[in-house]
Write a protein that holds these residues in place. Sequence first.
Motif, PDB file in Angstrom:
ATOM      1  N   MET B   1       0.537  -1.638  -0.268  1.00 38.59           N
ATOM      2  CA  MET B   1       0.198   0.681  -0.444  1.00 38.59           C
ATOM      3  C   MET B   1       0.636   0.999  -0.208  1.00 38.59           C
ATOM      4  SD  MET B   1      -3.045  -0.160   1.729  1.00 38.59           S
ATOM      5  CE  MET B   1      -3.996  -1.582   2.734  1.00 38.59           C
ATOM      6  N   THR B   2       0.031   2.584  -0.612  1.00 38.81           N
ATOM      7  CA  THR B   2       1.137   3.475  -0.890  1.00 38.81           C
ATOM      8  C   THR B   2       0.473   4.769   0.930  1.00 38.81           C
ATOM      9  OG1 THR B   2      -0.367   4.528  -2.004  1.00 38.81           O
ATOM     10  CG2 THR B   2       0.518   3.676  -3.078  1.00 38.81           C
ATOM     11  N   TRP B   3       1.631   5.389   1.176  1.00 41.86           N
ATOM     12  CA  TRP B   3       1.218   6.093   1.800  1.00 41.86           C
ATOM     13  C   TRP B   3       0.714   6.999   1.860  1.00 41.86           C
ATOM     14  CZ3 TRP B   3       3.362   5.777   6.147  1.00 41.86           C
ATOM     15  CH2 TRP B   3       5.252   5.075   6.421  1.00 41.86           C
ATOM     16  N   THR B   4      -0.706   7.614   1.241  1.00 44.52           N
ATOM     17  CA  THR B   4      -1.701   8.321   1.011  1.00 44.52           C
ATOM     18  C   THR B   4      -2.931   7.361   1.426  1.00 44.52           C
ATOM     19  OG1 THR B   4      -1.438   7.292  -1.278  1.00 44.52           O
ATOM     20  CG2 THR B   4      -1.611   9.724  -1.059  1.00 44.52           C
ATOM     21  N   GLU B   5      -2.983   6.219   0.780  1.00 39.63           N
ATOM     22  CA  GLU B   5      -3.833   4.784   1.209  1.00 39.63           C
ATOM     23  C   GLU B   5      -3.605   4.630   3.118  1.00 39.63           C
ATOM     24  OE1 GLU B   5      -3.739   2.615  -2.842  1.00 39.63           O
ATOM     25  OE2 GLU B   5      -2.416   1.155  -1.180  1.00 39.63           O
ATOM     26  N   TYR B   6      -2.375   4.233   3.837  1.00 39.06           N
ATOM     27  CA  TYR B   6      -2.423   4.908   4.640  1.00 39.06           C
ATOM     28  C   TYR B   6      -3.211   6.247   5.209  1.00 39.06           C
ATOM     29  CZ  TYR B   6       0.634   0.633   5.069  1.00 39.06           C
ATOM     30  OH  TYR B   6       1.081  -0.677   4.922  1.00 39.06           O
ATOM     31  N   PHE B   7      -3.194   6.753   4.598  1.00 42.40           N
ATOM     32  CA  PHE B   7      -3.360   8.334   4.947  1.00 42.40           C
ATOM     33  C   PHE B   7      -4.586   8.222   5.051  1.00 42.40           C
ATOM     34  CE2 PHE B   7      -4.256  13.261   3.958  1.00 42.40           C
ATOM     35  CZ  PHE B   7      -3.425  13.401   5.676  1.00 42.40           C
ATOM     36  N   VAL B   8      -5.259   7.897   3.896  1.00 44.46           N
ATOM     37  CA  VAL B   8      -6.605   7.416   4.084  1.00 44.46           C
ATOM     38  C   VAL B   8      -6.753   6.725   4.562  1.00 44.46           C
ATOM     39  CG1 VAL B   8      -8.981   6.520   2.156  1.00 44.46           C
ATOM     40  CG2 VAL B   8      -7.312   8.670   1.518  1.00 44.46           C
ATOM     41  N   ILE B   9      -6.836   5.860   5.566  1.00 43.40           N
ATOM     42  CA  ILE B   9      -7.767   5.166   6.316  1.00 43.40           C
ATOM     43  C   ILE B   9      -7.325   6.016   7.836  1.00 43.40           C
ATOM     44  CG2 ILE B   9      -7.510   2.622   7.655  1.00 43.40           C
ATOM     45  CD1 ILE B   9      -5.978   1.895   5.105  1.00 43.40           C
TER      46      ILE B   9
END
Lengths: 601, 358
Positions: B1-9
Motif C-alpha cells: 500500500m502507498t502512503w496516501t492509502e494509509y493516510f486515507v485509512i
Amino acid sequence: MSNEIAVQHGVASHEVHEHHDGHHHHETFITKYVFSQDHKMIAKQFLITGIIWAIIGGLMSVLFRIQLGYPEATFPWLEDIFGHWAKDGKIQPEFFYALGTMHGTILVFFVLTAGLSGTFANLLIPYQIGARDMASPFMNMLSYWFFVLASIILLSSLFVQTGPASGGWTVYPPLSALGDASQGSKIGMDLWLVSLAMFVVSSLLGGLNYVSTILNMRTKGMTMTRMPLTIWALLFTAILGLLSFPVLFSGFILLLFDRHLGTSFYLSDIVLGGNILPNEGGSPILYQHLFWFLGHPEVYIIILPTMGLVSEVMSINARKPIFGYMAMIASMFAIALLAFLVWAHHMFVTGMNPFLGSVFVLLTLLIAVPSAIKVFNWLTTLWRGNIRFTPGMLFCVGFVSMFISGGLTGIFVGNSTLDIHLHDTYFVIAHFHIVMGVSAFMGMFAGVYHWFPKMYGRYMNNTLGYIHFWVTLICAYVIFWPMHYEGFAGMPRRYYDYSGWESFKHFVELNRVISFAAIVSFLVQLLFVFNFFYSIFKGRKVTTLNPWNANTLEWTTPINPGHGNWPGEIPEVHRWAYDYGKDGKDFIPQTEPVSKDESTH
Amino acid sequence: MTWTEYFVIIIGVLIFVVIFQIAKASEYVSVLKGEKKAFQQNNRINAFLMLVFLVLGLAAAWWCNKLLYKKTLLWLPSASEHGEKIDTMMWITIAITGIVFFVTQILLFWFAYKYQATEKRKAHYYPHNNKLELLWTAVPAIALTVLVSFGLYYWYKITGDAPKDAMEVEITGHQFGWEYRYPGKDGVLGRQHYRLTDAAKGNPLGQDWNDVANHDDLHPSELHLVVDKPVKLIIRSQDVIHDVGLPHFRLKMDAVPGTPTTMWFTPKHTTAKMKELTGNENFVYEISCDQMCGSGHYSMKGTIVVETQEEFDKWINSQKPQYVTAHPDGAVAVAATVAPAAADSVKAAAGTGPKSEH
Ligand code: HEM
Ligand SMILES: [Cu+2]
Ligand SMILES: [Cu+2]
C-alpha cells in the motif's frame, strides 16, 4: 387457545418458579449461546450472523462500485489482497461478475430473508402472542444451524480456484448449467446450489415453526384479530416461504441434474465454443418459471416482515393506533395471494406468448393496489399524531418514503409495454433496490433500534442512530435516484465497463458520484454495527419494563427474561395492540381489561 | 500500500473516533440535562430535518433532472414506430406516478414535521374510516386500469404479427458477439440445424447446404436496415441466453438457445438523421446484449446501420453468399451431388455428428 403448555420439559416450568434473570442451573455455555433452543437467543444468532453477512455483501458492492466508478484507474492494493482476481490493480471481469452475484445472493437470501425473518420471527412471535417459546424449539435450533451450514458452504465457494458463481443472483441456465460457459459455472456453481438447497431447508424448518406457533400457541384472549401487525406479517411471510421455496428447490435439483447427470431439462441446441452439445428438447425458460415462482414471492418474503415492523413501531411512536388495522391485514393477505400470480412479469421479453404476458400485466398492476392502501394507511397514522423521533421511528419514515418511490417505479416495469424498454437496465436496479433493498433495510433498522432494549437490556446510542439514519437516507437517494435516468437511456445492468459504448459512456461521472455515495453509505453502516456491538456491552441500561410505553406483551416480561419469558403465569390479553391515545389515555396495554365506560370504535 | 492509502485509512478511523466521542458525550449531556429535555431537543431537531430533507430533496430532484435529462433518450424522438408508442406510454406513466410521488412524499415529510411530539397536543385516536379506505382502494384501482388498458393496447400492437412486406433478418448471439443472416434474393432463410455448425468450415450458423434456399443467404458483419421499411428479426442463440437490446428503438428481445424468438419494428430515422438529431457525430445504433451471458457480456456489441433503400441495395449487392465462402472450390458441384439426399441428411447429421457429413 391458552398456552400453558410447557414447551420444553423442565425448562419452561422451572422458570415459572424461579424469579431471576435467566441463568438456569443446567444451562452450560454451549446450550445457552451455541446450541440454544431459546427463541430469544436464536433470534440474536440470526441477527448477528445476518449482520456479518451484510458486511461481507456490502463490501462486495463497494468493490464492484469501485470498478464502475473508476473504470480507468488501477488500485495496487486490490492486487495485494485479491491476487490474480485483481490483476494489475484492476478488478477482472470474472471477479466483477462473481462479486455482483454473491452480493445479490447474500443480501437477498442470507441477510434480508434469514437475517430478517429469522431475527424478528424468533424474537417477536413468542413474545407478542404470549408463548414461552416456539412450537418446536429443537427444529428452530436446526433451522439456525442449517443456515450456518448454508453460510459455510457459500463462504467456501469464495475460496475455490475457479471462484464462486458469477452468472447473476438468478443463475439462469444454460450459463449456470455449463461449466465451460464461464469460470463461475464450475465448482463454484455447485457449491452455490448446495448452499441454497441447505438454505431452503433452513427456511422451511423455520417457517413451519412460525406458522404452527402463531396458530396454536397464542395466550388466552389473543384472538387472531388482536395480534399485532408484526405477527400477521410474519405469518403471511412464513406461508409464502413454505409454498414457494420447495418450487425453487426443485428448480435447483433439475439444474444439478443437467450439470452432472446429462439430463436436458434446461438445455437444447447448444454450440459452446465450437463444441456441439448432445442436449435437445429442454427449455431454459422452464428454469425461469421455477425460479420466479419463488423469486417473486421472495421479494414479499423480504418486505412483508418489515411492513409489520414499521406498522408497529410507527404506531407506538406516533402515539396513535395504526390506521386501518383490518385493511392492513386484508392488504397483506391480498399481497400474499397475488404474490403467487405475478412471477412471469420478470419474463416479459423472453419470447413468451403476448396473451400470457398481458394476463401477468393485469395481475401485476393489481398487486400495486394493496401496496398503495398500505402507504395511505401509514400516512394517516402519522396524521395528527404526537410523533417521537426515536431512531426506530426515523427509519419508519424513511421506509415509507423509499417504499413509495420504489413502488411507483413498479408501475413502470409492471406494464409490459414499458418493460420492453426498461427490462434489464439500471431502471430495474433502481426499482428493486429502493423498494426492496433500502426499504427492507430501513424496516429492519427500525426493528433493531426499537427492540434492542428487549434483546439486550440496554439502549443503542441515539446520536449515532440519528447520524446513521440521515446519512443512509441521503445516500440511498443519491445512489439510486439517478439510476432511473440511466435506465431511461437503456443502459444495461451487469456491465463491467461502459466506456466502449457510444450510447452509455456519457454516464461515467454519474457512476463516479454513485460509487462515492455507496462507499459513504457503507461506512455509515459500519457506524451502526459499531453502535450495535458497543451497546450490547456498554449501552445505557434499561431501567423500566416498558421503555417505549408500548401495549404489546413483550414489554410485560422482565428486563432480561429467562427461558420461558414470563416468570409467572403468561398474561391474559383483553384488547388489540393499538389502544394509543384512546379516551385521553396515552396507552392501554393489551393486558388491561376493557373497562365499562370505555368507548368503542 | 502507498502512503496516501494509509493516510486515507487513518483519517477515516479518526473521523469514526470523533463521531463516536460526540455521540457518547451527547448521551452524558442528556443524562445531566434530564432525559426529557434532551428528548425534546432531539425531537425538534429531527422534525426540522424532515422539513429540510423534503425541501432540499425536491430541489435536488429538480437539479438532477436538469443535469441528466439530456443524457437519457427521453428528449430524443424514438427511432422506431413502436418506440413512439412506448414513449407516449412512458410520459403518461411519468405524469401519473409523478403526481402521486410528489403528493405522498410531501404529505409524509410534512406530517412528520407538523405532528412532532409536543406537550400541548394529544394524538388523535383515529383507528379507521371505511369511506376513506374505500376511496383509496378505488382511486389507485381506476388509475391502474387506465394505465393497463393503454399499456396492453400498445403491447398487442408491438408484439402482434409483422406486416406482410416486412424484411426478414436473422440475428444470432453467442459468447460474445452477434451474427446476421439475410435471406438473399429468394427472400427465404435456408434451413439450419445446430449440429451442422462448423465455423472452421465456413458454416458458423449451422446452415444446411442441402437446402437450396441457403445458397444465396448472406452473412454480413453488420446489420443494415432500410428506413421506413418494417423488419422482422428472427432471434437465435447458440450457447447461453442473450438479449437483443435496441435502446434507440426502445426494444429488446431475448435470444434463447433452442427456442427462436422474433421481434419486428419499423426504423424511422437513418443513422445519418440520428447524427443530426443527437448532435453527435459519432452516433451509432448499438445492439447491447441485455442478458447476463458470461464474463464478456459487457462487450457484446452489434451495430445497426439504418439507411435509404438505394444505399441498402448497393450494400447488399456487394455481399457474397456464405455458401460461396464455405465452398471456395466449386460450390455448384457440391450442391449437385448432395442435393437428392437433402431430407435425410439433417437426420443423419443429428445422429452421427456433422464432421462425418461434409
Ligand atoms: C408496486 C408494485 C410492484 C410492481 C408492479 C413490481 C413490478 C416488477 C416488475 C415487472 C419487475 C421486473 C422488471 C424487469 O426485470 O424488467 C420487477 C422487478 C423486481 N421487483 Fe418489483 N414490483 C413491485 C413492487 C416490488 C416490491 C414491493 C419488491 C420487493 C420488496 C419488488 C422487488 C423486485 C425485485 C427484487 C425485482 C428484480 C429482480 C431481478 O431482476 O433481479 N418489487 N418488479
Ligand atoms: Cu416480481
Ligand atoms: Cu450478454
